[in-house]
Every structure is written in structure tokens, then in C-alpha cells.
Design a protein around this motif. Structure first.
Motif, PDB file in Angstrom:
ATOM      1  N   UNK A  32      37.046  34.437  87.821  1.00  0.00           N
ATOM      2  CA  UNK A  32      37.884  33.579  86.981  1.00  0.00           C
ATOM      3  C   UNK A  32      38.333  32.339  87.758  1.00  0.00           C
ATOM      4  N   UNK A  33      38.698  32.532  89.024  1.00  0.00           N
ATOM      5  CA  UNK A  33      39.161  31.404  89.836  1.00  0.00           C
ATOM      6  C   UNK A  33      38.037  30.400  90.069  1.00  0.00           C
ATOM      7  N   UNK A  34      36.846  30.900  90.393  1.00  0.00           N
ATOM      8  CA  UNK A  34      35.700  30.015  90.640  1.00  0.00           C
ATOM      9  C   UNK A  34      35.315  29.215  89.402  1.00  0.00           C
ATOM     10  N   UNK A  37      38.369  29.567  84.645  1.00  0.00           N
ATOM     11  CA  UNK A  37      38.783  30.185  83.386  1.00  0.00           C
ATOM     12  C   UNK A  37      40.122  30.890  83.554  1.00  0.00           C
ATOM     13  N   UNK A  38      40.732  31.196  82.428  1.00  0.00           N
ATOM     14  CA  UNK A  38      41.982  31.955  82.436  1.00  0.00           C
ATOM     15  C   UNK A  38      41.675  33.387  82.015  1.00  0.00           C
ATOM     16  N   UNK A  39      42.569  34.284  82.373  1.00  0.00           N
ATOM     17  CA  UNK A  39      42.399  35.683  81.981  1.00  0.00           C
ATOM     18  C   UNK A  39      42.504  35.796  80.464  1.00  0.00           C
ATOM     19  N   UNK A  40      41.976  36.881  79.930  1.00  0.00           N
ATOM     20  CA  UNK A  40      42.100  37.143  78.497  1.00  0.00           C
ATOM     21  C   UNK A  40      43.559  37.403  78.164  1.00  0.00           C
ATOM     22  N   UNK A  46      44.138  42.315  89.011  1.00  0.00           N
ATOM     23  CA  UNK A  46      44.564  42.965  90.244  1.00  0.00           C
ATOM     24  C   UNK A  46      45.151  41.926  91.190  1.00  0.00           C
ATOM     25  N   UNK A  47      46.336  42.203  91.702  1.00  0.00           N
ATOM     26  CA  UNK A  47      46.992  41.309  92.648  1.00  0.00           C
ATOM     27  C   UNK A  47      46.510  41.624  94.068  1.00  0.00           C
TER      28      UNK A  47
END
Length: 166
Positions: A32-34, A37-40, A46-47
Motif C-alpha cells: 500500500x505504501x509503495x 494506495x489507502x487501506x480499505x 499490522x503496525x
């Protein structure tokens, strides 16, 4: 809680880290970071200070007895149960699948090193009973362990005791 002995008919199950599932969840975060995008909506990522653990139930008819927990050093560990049957290649973890209550154990930095761990007894009792309920329909259950205030997985030993329900 730390060093008592289990009765002879007790079943003591150790929480075991699931490195493959933890890594798969970390890959979701980095993907997602690459891609930017944002999370659903409702997805629980997971942190960095969390890992996935599992309990494998040898029997489905269990009654919760007690927790065994030891923590070398100081810090806080929270354990959150996950209600889904996990297929991480197909589904993402959603916040609605996290169980209440959570389990929390800790030792403060100003506590003597040999001081007993602190925990919220009523929550831990309810949490253990909830695990026993879910064991009736599962062979495996997953948990998120969060290591806070300097705690590390290497300093942790955690298991839960059940008695057979017969």
C-alpha cells in the motif's frame, strides 16, 4: 500466574508466533505504501510493533482455567483475538473481526525487577473464556500481539490453561 503448576488433566497451550502470516501482513502494508494506495474502509493493518500469533487446539471441548505469562524486563503486551478463519491471501484483516476484551499484561519501569506482572483480571478471565468458546468450532485461532514500552517478543512467554470439558 507466572509460575504455578497445572493440574494433571490440564491442557496448557503456548501462543506461537506465525512468522509467515506476520510477514504477509507486513507485505500488505508495504505494498500500500509503495503504490500510494489507502487501506480499505475498515481494514486493520499490522503496525510495526505487532506480530501474529496462533493457538492450535488439540480438542474442541475446553474450559478456560488460567493464564501463564512471564515477561523479562519492563513493558506492556496486549493480545487481541481475531474472529476470522484466516485466509490472508484472499481476505484482509478487518477491524470488525477483532475481539473484545483484549488481554493486557505489563510491568512499569519503576517497578522492581522481581515484581509480579500487572493485568486486568476481569478482562483476562473473560478473554480466556471467549477463547474456550471459539475453540469449540476451531482448530486454530489467531491473535495480534502488540509489544509496547520497550517490550520484545524474545522477553515474552505466554500460554493459557484449559481443562477438558467432559
Amino acid at each position: 500466574m507466572d509460575s504455578a503448576t497445572a493440574p494433571s488433566n490440564a491442557i496448557v497451550l503456548d501462543f506461537k508466533e506465525d512468522p509467515a502470516l506476520t510477514e504477509m501482513m507486513r507485505l500488505r502494508v508495504s505494498s500500500l505504501q509503495r503504490s500510494g494506495q489507502k487501506r480499505q474502509d475498515g481494514e486493520r493493518l499490522l503496525l510495526p510493533h505487532e506480530a501474529v500469533y496462533r493457538l492450535d487446539f488439540p480438542s474442541q471441548e475446553l474450559n478456560f482455567s488460567r493464564w501463564y505469562f512471564s515477561l523479562v524486563a519492563y513493558g506492556r503486551v496486549t493480545i487481541t483475538g481475531i474472529s476470522q478463519h484466516w485466509t490472508p491471501d484472499l481476505t484482509n484483516l478487518m477491524t470488525r473481526q477483532l475481539l473484545e476484551p483484549i488481554g493486557t499484561f505489563w510491568r512499569n519501569t519503576d517497578d522492581p525487577e522481581d515484581s509480579p506482572l500487572k493485568w486486568l483480571e476481569a478482562d483476562m478471565q473473560e478473554f480466556g473464556e471467549r477463547i474456550a468458546e471459539l475453540a469449540k468450532v476451531r482448530k486454530v485461532m489467531y491473535f495480534l500481539f502488540a509489544f509496547k514500552d520497550g517490550t520484545q517478543a524474545a522477553n515474552l512467554s505466554c500460554s493459557v490453561e484449559f481443562t477438558p470439558d467432559k
